[in-house]
Design a protein around this motif. Structure first.
Motif, mmCIF file in Angstrom:
data_model
loop_
_atom_site.group_PDB
_atom_site.id
_atom_site.type_symbol
_atom_site.label_atom_id
_atom_site.label_comp_id
_atom_site.label_asym_id
_atom_site.label_seq_id
_atom_site.Cartn_x
_atom_site.Cartn_y
_atom_site.Cartn_z
ATOM 1 N N VAL A 85 0.835 -1.197 0.000
ATOM 2 C CA VAL A 85 0.000 0.000 0.000
ATOM 3 C C VAL A 85 0.875 1.255 0.000
ATOM 4 O O VAL A 85 0.494 2.302 -0.548
ATOM 5 N N ALA A 86 2.058 1.161 0.595
ATOM 6 C CA ALA A 86 2.960 2.317 0.663
ATOM 7 C C ALA A 86 3.274 2.858 -0.717
ATOM 8 O O ALA A 86 3.292 4.081 -0.936
ATOM 9 N N MET A 87 3.513 1.960 -1.677
ATOM 10 C CA MET A 87 3.884 2.411 -3.016
ATOM 11 C C MET A 87 2.720 3.107 -3.709
ATOM 12 O O MET A 87 2.898 4.113 -4.398
ATOM 13 N N GLU A 88 1.508 2.587 -3.514
ATOM 14 C CA GLU A 88 0.357 3.227 -4.146
ATOM 15 C C GLU A 88 0.065 4.583 -3.506
ATOM 16 O O GLU A 88 -0.309 5.536 -4.197
ATOM 17 N N ALA A 89 0.226 4.668 -2.191
ATOM 18 C CA ALA A 89 -0.004 5.947 -1.517
ATOM 19 C C ALA A 89 0.980 7.000 -2.010
ATOM 20 O O ALA A 89 0.616 8.154 -2.265
ATOM 21 N N LEU A 90 2.246 6.620 -2.156
ATOM 22 C CA LEU A 90 3.250 7.547 -2.672
ATOM 23 C C LEU A 90 2.956 7.906 -4.129
ATOM 24 O O LEU A 90 3.111 9.062 -4.536
ATOM 25 N N HIS A 91 2.539 6.929 -4.899
ATOM 26 C CA HIS A 91 2.193 7.168 -6.309
ATOM 27 C C HIS A 91 1.093 8.217 -6.434
ATOM 28 O O HIS A 91 1.121 9.054 -7.343
ATOM 29 N N ARG A 92 0.151 8.206 -5.490
ATOM 30 C CA ARG A 92 -0.979 9.129 -5.551
ATOM 31 C C ARG A 92 -0.703 10.442 -4.816
ATOM 32 O O ARG A 92 -1.616 11.225 -4.568
ATOM 33 N N GLY A 93 0.560 10.671 -4.449
ATOM 34 C CA GLY A 93 0.940 11.978 -3.927
ATOM 35 C C GLY A 93 0.763 12.180 -2.445
ATOM 36 O O GLY A 93 0.758 13.323 -1.972
ATOM 37 N N ARG A 94 0.636 11.093 -1.667
ATOM 38 C CA ARG A 94 0.502 11.236 -0.217
ATOM 39 C C ARG A 94 1.849 10.966 0.457
ATOM 40 O O ARG A 94 2.438 9.904 0.254
ATOM 41 N N PRO A 95 2.364 11.894 1.264
ATOM 42 C CA PRO A 95 3.566 11.592 2.045
ATOM 43 C C PRO A 95 3.297 10.358 2.915
ATOM 44 O O PRO A 95 2.337 10.344 3.692
ATOM 45 N N THR A 96 4.136 9.351 2.765
ATOM 46 C CA THR A 96 3.880 8.052 3.388
ATOM 47 C C THR A 96 5.121 7.620 4.160
ATOM 48 O O THR A 96 6.250 7.774 3.672
ATOM 49 N N PHE A 97 4.901 7.050 5.352
ATOM 50 C CA PHE A 97 6.006 6.740 6.246
ATOM 51 C C PHE A 97 5.857 5.330 6.820
ATOM 52 O O PHE A 97 4.745 4.850 7.059
ATOM 53 N N PHE A 98 7.006 4.697 7.056
ATOM 54 C CA PHE A 98 7.053 3.339 7.589
ATOM 55 C C PHE A 98 6.962 3.363 9.109
ATOM 56 O O PHE A 98 7.677 4.122 9.776
ATOM 57 N N THR A 99 6.081 2.541 9.663
ATOM 58 C CA THR A 99 5.945 2.397 11.115
ATOM 59 C C THR A 99 6.441 1.010 11.505
ATOM 60 O O THR A 99 5.767 0.002 11.253
ATOM 61 N N ASP A 100 7.605 0.954 12.083
ATOM 62 C CA ASP A 100 8.250 -0.326 12.394
ATOM 63 C C ASP A 100 7.536 -1.039 13.537
ATOM 64 O O ASP A 100 6.979 -0.411 14.441
ATOM 65 N N GLY A 101 7.532 -2.371 13.507
ATOM 66 C CA GLY A 101 7.008 -3.180 14.597
ATOM 67 C C GLY A 101 5.504 -3.258 14.684
ATOM 68 O O GLY A 101 4.962 -3.708 15.694
ATOM 69 N N MET A 102 4.800 -2.856 13.626
ATOM 70 C CA MET A 102 3.337 -2.851 13.663
ATOM 71 C C MET A 102 2.712 -4.115 13.079
ATOM 72 O O MET A 102 1.491 -4.222 12.997
ATOM 73 N N ASP A 103 3.560 -5.070 12.635
ATOM 74 C CA ASP A 103 3.026 -6.344 12.154
ATOM 75 C C ASP A 103 4.023 -7.450 12.481
ATOM 76 O O ASP A 103 5.050 -7.213 13.122
ATOM 77 N N GLU A 104 3.699 -8.668 12.046
ATOM 78 C CA GLU A 104 4.494 -9.828 12.432
ATOM 79 C C GLU A 104 5.637 -10.117 11.463
ATOM 80 O O GLU A 104 6.389 -11.062 11.668
ATOM 81 N N LEU A 105 5.773 -9.334 10.401
ATOM 82 C CA LEU A 105 6.849 -9.551 9.452
ATOM 83 C C LEU A 105 8.142 -8.917 9.946
ATOM 84 O O LEU A 105 8.116 -8.003 10.784
ATOM 85 N N PRO A 106 9.296 -9.363 9.414
ATOM 86 C CA PRO A 106 10.564 -8.730 9.806
ATOM 87 C C PRO A 106 10.579 -7.248 9.445
ATOM 88 O O PRO A 106 9.901 -6.809 8.512
ATOM 89 N N SER A 107 11.376 -6.483 10.170
ATOM 90 C CA SER A 107 11.458 -5.044 9.940
ATOM 91 C C SER A 107 11.888 -4.750 8.509
ATOM 92 O O SER A 107 12.814 -5.371 7.979
ATOM 93 N N ASP A 108 11.180 -3.806 7.861
ATOM 94 C CA ASP A 108 11.496 -3.401 6.481
ATOM 95 C C ASP A 108 11.592 -4.622 5.567
ATOM 96 O O ASP A 108 12.550 -4.774 4.807
ATOM 97 N N TYR A 109 10.591 -5.465 5.622
ATOM 98 C CA TYR A 109 10.578 -6.740 4.886
ATOM 99 C C TYR A 109 10.803 -6.530 3.392
ATOM 100 O O TYR A 109 11.538 -7.281 2.749
ATOM 101 N N TYR A 110 10.188 -5.519 2.812
ATOM 102 C CA TYR A 110 10.311 -5.285 1.368
ATOM 103 C C TYR A 110 11.528 -4.436 0.991
ATOM 104 O O TYR A 110 11.793 -4.233 -0.191
ATOM 105 N N GLY A 111 12.252 -3.912 1.979
ATOM 106 C CA GLY A 111 13.440 -3.122 1.697
ATOM 107 C C GLY A 111 13.172 -1.705 1.248
ATOM 108 O O GLY A 111 14.085 -1.004 0.789
ATOM 109 N N PHE A 112 11.932 -1.223 1.410
ATOM 110 C CA PHE A 112 11.598 0.132 0.962
ATOM 111 C C PHE A 112 12.383 1.204 1.731
ATOM 112 O O PHE A 112 12.792 2.216 1.162
#
Length: 428
Positions: free
Chosen positions: A338-365
């Motif tokens: 969703v981060a990529m689509e939000a940025l594509h549509r012009g919304r400043p978008t930020f990563f919130t670490d530790g909010m899910d069960e996946l490893p930190s920065d799983y996609y490397g964004f």
């Protein structure tokens, strides 16, 4: 090739992905989300050691697993992917095709009859042989073992009904769902052409591309699959076309001065306590006029837990991401495409670490510099919030969004030509 050897090979493919150490946290996340899995996983873990229990598992999956389907008679293109994101990916693909090809498309086909399921289940010797393979190649983790069992059940069902795959082209939108993996395994051995359309961000942990045609989001996705191929010592597929996942052109992120409406997107396996704490902190800021939470289709948050003074609300289930983005000024995301689509549509978008069960920065964004990490000061200072999104950021983001540098129309034309060529090759 004997069926037992094919089952062994299929199991190796499934476990090579689902058995990776990076996914060990998924089991606990899924179990937290649904009671059925908290009960099921210990049963699978114990039962996987027994041939008889694996036989019973396969028998039950063949009869009752909901995601088995077959193409309709007379259709030459079968698109398989039952989730909403999968279907959205196929909608993008079909929007590229001329009418004469869309008439040949069968999206998710027909449900397989209970009679066909029973006929497969009572082929006792084949089911037993497959159960022995499952027991012999069991995974110590119940989640990958369950995925393996679903793939094997799919294999048994489709091999008993080979006419189900009398098609010219099989398209999948997930390269690691167990039913899709079984369908692809069989299609390749039957000479059916295969096409993969990306439906979410990918990493080098994903299976290497092994398709007659791959439709990927962007150059970043191509690079991830190149790393996947190198890590496994296999050649990289060359028949790739770029099809951006967007319906409109790129807009550079921008934001007004506060107060802000903050949008928070949740993953399918969120850390609920941490999410609730974050909502409370954000909602208490004078610079925040409201918080809108978008849940993943497979999860629903109870916002009554939040004690935030600001207005906190959930987006209504079934509403689009586009409508969500229209209502917010700033977007916070965990590990999510969703981060990529939000940025594509012009919304400043930020990563919130530790909010899910996946490893930190799983996609490397974050590591790649396209998704900055969230800081509370961004809610009070528009300059600080926008500092990351400069010209150098735009150049980096172009690797994740092909529409930064090229048009969607031209991408669709290339995809239509590639699909047409693939079908022509299949009919020779």
């Amino acid at each position: 090739m004997k069926s037992s050897l094919q089952v062994d090979q299929l199991l190796e493919e499934v476990q090579a992905f689902h058995g990776q150490s990076i996914y060990k946290g998924l089991r606990s996340g899924i179990a937290k989300k649904r009671l059925i899995y908290r009960l099921l996983f210990p049963i699978v873990e114990l039962g996987s050691r027994s041939r008889m229990c694996n036989f019973g598992m396969l028998f039950g999956l063949i009869l009752f697993h909901p995601h088995f389907s077959r193409p309709q008679t007379g259709k030459s293109i079968f698109e398989y992917g039952p989730t909403r994101n999968n279907i959205s990916a196929f909608d993008r693909l079909n929007a590229c095709l001329p009418n004469e090809l869309t008439d040949e498309v069968d999206l998710n086909g027909l449900s397989i009859s209970f009679g066909a399921r029973i006929s497969t289940a009572i082929s006792i010797s084949k089911v037993w042989s497959a159960a022995c393979a499952l027991q012999r190649k069991r995974s110590p983790d119940p989640l990958p073992h369950l995925q393996s069992a679903i793939a094997v059940a799919s294999f048994l069902l489709y091999t008993q009904r080979p006419h189900f795959l009398h098609i010219h082209l099989l398209c999948v939108a997930s390269d690691h769902s167990p039913v899709a993996m079984a369908l692809l395994f069989l299609a390749r051995r039957m000479g059916v052409k295969t096409c993969y359309i990306q439906h979410a961000p990918v990493t080098e942990s994903f299976p290497p591309l092994n398709y007659d045609l791959s439709l990927l989001y962007d150059q970043s996705s191509v690079a991830a699959y190149e790393r996947s191929a190198r890590a496994r010592g296999v050649a990289m597929d060359e028949n790739i076309e770029i099809l951006p996942p967007y319906g409109e052109e790129f807009q550079h992120p921008k934001v007004k001065q506060p107060p802000y409406t903050v949008g928070i997107c949740l993953s399918s396996i969120p850390q609920v306590e941490r999410v609730t704490k974050l909502v409370d902190q954000i909602g208490s800021k004078p610079s925040v006029s409201g918080v809108l939470i978008r849940c993943h289709p497979r999860f629903r948050l109870e916002i009554s837990r939040s004690q935030a003074g600001s207005s906190v609300s959930l987006q209504e289930q079934g509403q689009s991401l586009a409508s969500f983005l229209d209502e917010v000024d700033i977007v916070l995301v965990p590990n999510s495409g969703v981060a990529m689509e939000a940025l594509h549509r012009g919304r400043p978008t930020f990563f919130t670490d530790g909010m899910d069960e996946l490893p930190s920065d799983y996609y490397g964004f974050v590591e790649e510099g396209v998704l900055p990490e969230f800081r509370m000061q961004f809610l009070e200072d528009a300059g600080a919030a926008m500092a990351h999104f400069d010209a150098s950021w735009k150049a980096r983001f172009a690797n994740h969004d092909a529409t930064v540098e090229s048009s969607i129309v031209s991408a669709k034309e290339r995809v239509a030509k590639a699909i047409t060529k693939l079908l022509e090759q299949s009919e020779k």
